[in-house]
Write a protein that holds these residues in place. Structure first.
Motif, PDB file in Angstrom:
ATOM      1  N   ARG A  56       0.940  -1.207   0.194  1.00  0.00           N
ATOM      2  CA  ARG A  56      -0.135   0.056   0.061  1.00  0.00           C
ATOM      3  C   ARG A  56       0.704   1.257  -0.009  1.00  0.00           C
ATOM      4  O   ARG A  56       1.901   1.066   0.130  1.00  0.00           O
ATOM      5  N   LEU A  57       0.404   2.289  -0.218  1.00  0.00           N
ATOM      6  CA  LEU A  57       1.106   3.556  -0.157  1.00  0.00           C
ATOM      7  C   LEU A  57       1.452   3.823   1.264  1.00  0.00           C
ATOM      8  O   LEU A  57       0.657   3.718   2.185  1.00  0.00           O
ATOM      9  N   ALA A  58       2.459   4.218   1.391  1.00  0.00           N
ATOM     10  CA  ALA A  58       3.119   4.571   2.840  1.00  0.00           C
ATOM     11  C   ALA A  58       2.513   5.885   3.399  1.00  0.00           C
ATOM     12  O   ALA A  58       1.871   6.773   2.642  1.00  0.00           O
ATOM     13  N   ALA A  59       2.086   6.034   4.802  1.00  0.00           N
ATOM     14  CA  ALA A  59       1.430   7.005   5.381  1.00  0.00           C
ATOM     15  C   ALA A  59       2.351   7.658   6.325  1.00  0.00           C
ATOM     16  O   ALA A  59       3.407   6.901   6.610  1.00  0.00           O
ATOM     17  N   ASP A  60       2.054   8.701   6.555  1.00  0.00           N
ATOM     18  CA  ASP A  60       2.990   9.777   7.595  1.00  0.00           C
ATOM     19  C   ASP A  60       3.104   9.105   8.888  1.00  0.00           C
ATOM     20  O   ASP A  60       4.059   9.369   9.488  1.00  0.00           O
ATOM     21  N   ASP A  61       1.865   8.483   9.150  1.00  0.00           N
ATOM     22  CA  ASP A  61       1.637   7.890  10.748  1.00  0.00           C
ATOM     23  C   ASP A  61       2.104   6.403  10.790  1.00  0.00           C
ATOM     24  O   ASP A  61       2.164   6.001  11.771  1.00  0.00           O
ATOM     25  N   ASP A  62       2.752   5.963   9.797  1.00  0.00           N
ATOM     26  CA  ASP A  62       3.345   4.420   9.709  1.00  0.00           C
ATOM     27  C   ASP A  62       4.539   4.515  10.801  1.00  0.00           C
ATOM     28  O   ASP A  62       5.207   5.507  10.866  1.00  0.00           O
ATOM     29  N   ARG A  63       4.590   3.446  11.599  1.00  0.00           N
ATOM     30  CA  ARG A  63       5.531   3.247  12.406  1.00  0.00           C
ATOM     31  C   ARG A  63       6.115   1.880  12.222  1.00  0.00           C
ATOM     32  O   ARG A  63       5.895   0.712  12.843  1.00  0.00           O
ATOM     33  N   PRO A  64       6.926   1.679  11.233  1.00  0.00           N
ATOM     34  CA  PRO A  64       7.546   0.491  10.860  1.00  0.00           C
ATOM     35  C   PRO A  64       8.498  -0.364  11.859  1.00  0.00           C
ATOM     36  O   PRO A  64       9.058   0.568  12.439  1.00  0.00           O
ATOM     37  N   VAL A  65       8.480  -1.573  11.853  1.00  0.00           N
ATOM     38  CA  VAL A  65       9.510  -2.248  12.694  1.00  0.00           C
ATOM     39  C   VAL A  65      10.564  -2.407  11.980  1.00  0.00           C
ATOM     40  O   VAL A  65      11.710  -2.487  12.400  1.00  0.00           O
ATOM     41  N   LEU A  66      10.562  -2.360  10.452  1.00  0.00           N
ATOM     42  CA  LEU A  66      11.643  -2.593   9.624  1.00  0.00           C
ATOM     43  C   LEU A  66      11.543  -1.849   8.379  1.00  0.00           C
ATOM     44  O   LEU A  66      10.309  -1.723   7.640  1.00  0.00           O
ATOM     45  N   VAL A  67      12.667  -1.187   8.006  1.00  0.00           N
ATOM     46  CA  VAL A  67      12.591  -0.269   6.853  1.00  0.00           C
ATOM     47  C   VAL A  67      13.554  -1.038   5.780  1.00  0.00           C
ATOM     48  O   VAL A  67      14.653  -1.422   6.161  1.00  0.00           O
ATOM     49  N   VAL A  68      13.150  -1.136   4.621  1.00  0.00           N
ATOM     50  CA  VAL A  68      13.986  -1.923   3.503  1.00  0.00           C
ATOM     51  C   VAL A  68      14.200  -0.775   2.468  1.00  0.00           C
ATOM     52  O   VAL A  68      13.524  -0.373   2.037  1.00  0.00           O
ATOM     53  N   VAL A  69      15.550  -0.365   2.197  1.00  0.00           N
ATOM     54  CA  VAL A  69      15.968   0.614   1.248  1.00  0.00           C
ATOM     55  C   VAL A  69      16.341  -0.059   0.148  1.00  0.00           C
ATOM     56  O   VAL A  69      17.420  -0.701  -0.005  1.00  0.00           O
ATOM     57  N   ALA A  70      15.444   0.208  -0.776  1.00  0.00           N
ATOM     58  CA  ALA A  70      15.842  -0.590  -2.233  1.00  0.00           C
ATOM     59  C   ALA A  70      15.991   0.673  -3.424  1.00  0.00           C
ATOM     60  O   ALA A  70      15.192   0.739  -4.197  1.00  0.00           O
ATOM     61  N   VAL A  71      17.281   1.167  -3.291  1.00  0.00           N
ATOM     62  CA  VAL A  71      17.214   2.333  -4.108  1.00  0.00           C
ATOM     63  C   VAL A  71      18.732   2.227  -4.634  1.00  0.00           C
ATOM     64  O   VAL A  71      19.587   1.306  -4.441  1.00  0.00           O
ATOM     65  N   PRO A  72      18.943   2.948  -5.838  1.00  0.00           N
ATOM     66  CA  PRO A  72      20.105   2.810  -6.503  1.00  0.00           C
ATOM     67  C   PRO A  72      21.362   2.914  -5.722  1.00  0.00           C
ATOM     68  O   PRO A  72      21.329   3.773  -4.587  1.00  0.00           O
ATOM     69  N   PRO A  73      22.530   2.341  -5.847  1.00  0.00           N
ATOM     70  CA  PRO A  73      23.807   2.626  -5.186  1.00  0.00           C
ATOM     71  C   PRO A  73      24.212   3.961  -4.822  1.00  0.00           C
ATOM     72  O   PRO A  73      24.355   4.102  -3.680  1.00  0.00           O
ATOM     73  N   ASP A  74      23.892   4.702  -5.685  1.00  0.00           N
ATOM     74  CA  ASP A  74      24.442   6.129  -5.507  1.00  0.00           C
ATOM     75  C   ASP A  74      23.712   7.074  -4.505  1.00  0.00           C
ATOM     76  O   ASP A  74      24.154   8.003  -4.050  1.00  0.00           O
ATOM     77  N   VAL A  75      22.811   6.607  -4.164  1.00  0.00           N
ATOM     78  CA  VAL A  75      21.860   7.439  -3.008  1.00  0.00           C
ATOM     79  C   VAL A  75      21.372   6.376  -1.925  1.00  0.00           C
ATOM     80  O   VAL A  75      20.638   6.868  -1.042  1.00  0.00           O
ATOM     81  N   THR A  76      21.962   5.253  -1.973  1.00  0.00           N
ATOM     82  CA  THR A  76      21.576   4.343  -0.875  1.00  0.00           C
ATOM     83  C   THR A  76      21.883   4.971   0.532  1.00  0.00           C
ATOM     84  O   THR A  76      21.161   4.894   1.529  1.00  0.00           O
ATOM     85  N   ALA A  77      23.262   5.529   0.818  1.00  0.00           N
ATOM     86  CA  ALA A  77      23.645   6.300   2.117  1.00  0.00           C
ATOM     87  C   ALA A  77      22.728   7.187   2.200  1.00  0.00           C
ATOM     88  O   ALA A  77      22.209   7.342   3.443  1.00  0.00           O
ATOM     89  N   ASP A  78      22.332   8.212   1.323  1.00  0.00           N
ATOM     90  CA  ASP A  78      21.441   9.064   1.707  1.00  0.00           C
ATOM     91  C   ASP A  78      19.939   8.793   2.282  1.00  0.00           C
ATOM     92  O   ASP A  78      19.587   9.506   3.245  1.00  0.00           O
ATOM     93  N   VAL A  79      19.433   7.742   1.446  1.00  0.00           N
ATOM     94  CA  VAL A  79      18.211   7.331   1.858  1.00  0.00           C
ATOM     95  C   VAL A  79      18.174   6.257   3.295  1.00  0.00           C
ATOM     96  O   VAL A  79      17.168   6.775   4.161  1.00  0.00           O
ATOM     97  N   VAL A  80      19.159   5.452   3.553  1.00  0.00           N
ATOM     98  CA  VAL A  80      19.478   5.010   4.815  1.00  0.00           C
ATOM     99  C   VAL A  80      19.401   6.004   5.811  1.00  0.00           C
ATOM    100  O   VAL A  80      18.813   5.916   6.854  1.00  0.00           O
ATOM    101  N   GLN A  81      20.399   7.138   5.782  1.00  0.00           N
ATOM    102  CA  GLN A  81      20.422   8.108   6.900  1.00  0.00           C
ATOM    103  C   GLN A  81      19.131   8.802   7.043  1.00  0.00           C
ATOM    104  O   GLN A  81      18.730   9.149   8.392  1.00  0.00           O
TER     105      GLN A  81
END
Length: 367
Positions: A56-81
């Motif tokens: 589903r579309l992510a919501a602002d009030d989501d409280r995930p137990v796990l976040v999976v970052v699946a983006v290109p390598p050149d922006v992985t560090a930025d998104v993880v941070q």
């Protein structure tokens, strides 16, 4: 009656990046009843992944137990941070195909990496995007998990649970070990396949009509996306260069031998190159990760509907399990060649049984 599969993950899993890997993870988890919240910088890609059922579309009030970052390598560090800061109670992992560069970048920025665990599923397809996503691409595949001294056992268990939930096999490695390993087993093969396939671009049509399974096998991954591979290779440059330099030296040695094949020792150089390749192939894990070897035979299959299914059915009646299959068609021929891999103990019975049923055996391992 459908059996209920125990779900190891509970709570919301947020996936950032709705491309091939992100959407595939979403499909697999959603099918098991896990709440998957998808996010992507591309609204079209995100909507497509949602429409196909990856979450589903992510919501602002989501409280995930796990976040999976699946983006290109050149922006992985930025998104993880960003995800570590946005979700202070969640464990954050990424599935980028390089592990050392994102880790070093985050560490050099002074980011608290206690809740970050890099990982990498050794799975994928030549085609990318949400439309190519499949829930089953991780089944039986290794999933590298990179822990460090700060990793908490419960967090490590959560990331490994993700891999197990998707049918993958968790394997712990350091980022350095991972990047050296994939340089040899993934990144250099991509370069070699692309360079070899590039020689076909200007080849005569007559030569291409002679192309058999060998050239198709060795160039299959050459259809991969250049934009992504430029990032992957650039992020793992040093280990890739080390393997390429060694490979270039091997190629130069064989080329020198071929310049004068009658020279003393030249044929030995060529024979040793082929023999060493035999040894390398023997070390590759086979079915279910075993080093078990199989025997092959080739069956001529008429190019009509239902023939391949009949072949499999009759092998089943003979008590022969098909361990692997390759199909090849000759241009203009009204039949295909099915190379069947079976356990050595069943080879003779398979051939004799099929011949008795009218099948034509083109060749066997011993031919």
């Amino acid at each position: 009656m459908n059996e209920t599969v125990a779900v190891r993950l509970s709570g919301t899993v947020r996936i950032v990046g709705a491309g091939l890997l992100g959407a595939s993870i979403g499909h697999a988890l959603t099918a098991k009843g896990v709440d998957v919240a998808l996010a992507d910088t591309s609204p079209a890609q995100l909507r497509l992944a949602v429409d196909y059922g990856a979450g589903r579309l992510a919501a602002d009030d989501d409280r995930p137990v796990l976040v999976v970052v699946a983006v290109p390598p050149d922006v992985t560090a930025d998104v993880v941070q960003a995800e570590l800061a946005r979700h202070p109670e969640a464990v954050v992992t990424d599935v980028a195909s390089v592990k050392l560069e994102p880790y070093r970048t985050l560490r050099d920025r002074g980011v608290d990496l206690t809740r970050y665990i890099g990982s990498h599923p050794l799975a994928g397809r030549e085609r990318g995007g949400a439309i190519s996503a499949r829930a089953d691409i991780f089944i039986g595949r290794p999933w590298v998990v990179c822990r460090d001294a700060e990793t908490r056992p419960a967090d490590l268990a959560l990331v490994e649970s993700l891999a197990l939930e998707l049918g993958a096999m968790p394997l712990e490695m350091t980022p350095e070990e991972h990047d050296r390993a994939v340089a040899l087993t993934s990144h250099v093969p991509q370069v070699v396949a692309s360079l070899l396939a590039g020689r076909l671009a200007d080849a005569d049509d007559g030569a291409l009509r002679l192309a058999g399974q060998g050239v198709r096998d060795t160039t299959r991954i050459a259809a991969s996306a250049p934009e992504l591979w430029v990032q992957i290779l650039g992020a793992n440059a040093a280990p890739v260069v080390e393997v390429l330099d060694a490979l270039a030296a091997d190629l130069a040695q064989v080329a020198d031998a071929l310049r004068d094949p009658d020279r003393m020792g030249a044929r030995r150089v060529m024979a040793e190159a082929i023999r060493h390749g035999n040894e390398g192939v023997e070390r590759l894990p086979g079915k279910h990760g075993q080093n078990r070897r199989f025997e092959q035979f080739v069956v001529m299959v008429d190019d009509t509907a239902g023939q391949l299914g009949r072949l499999f059915g009759e092998l089943g009646e003979l008590g022969v399990n098909v361990e692997d299959l390759r199909l090849e068609h000759s241009p203009g021929a009204q039949f295909g060649l099915a190379e069947i891999s079976v356990a050595p103990a069943t080879l003779r019975g398979a051939i004799e049984g099929l011949e008795a049923r009218g099948w034509r055996i083109a060749s066997t391992t011993n031919d």
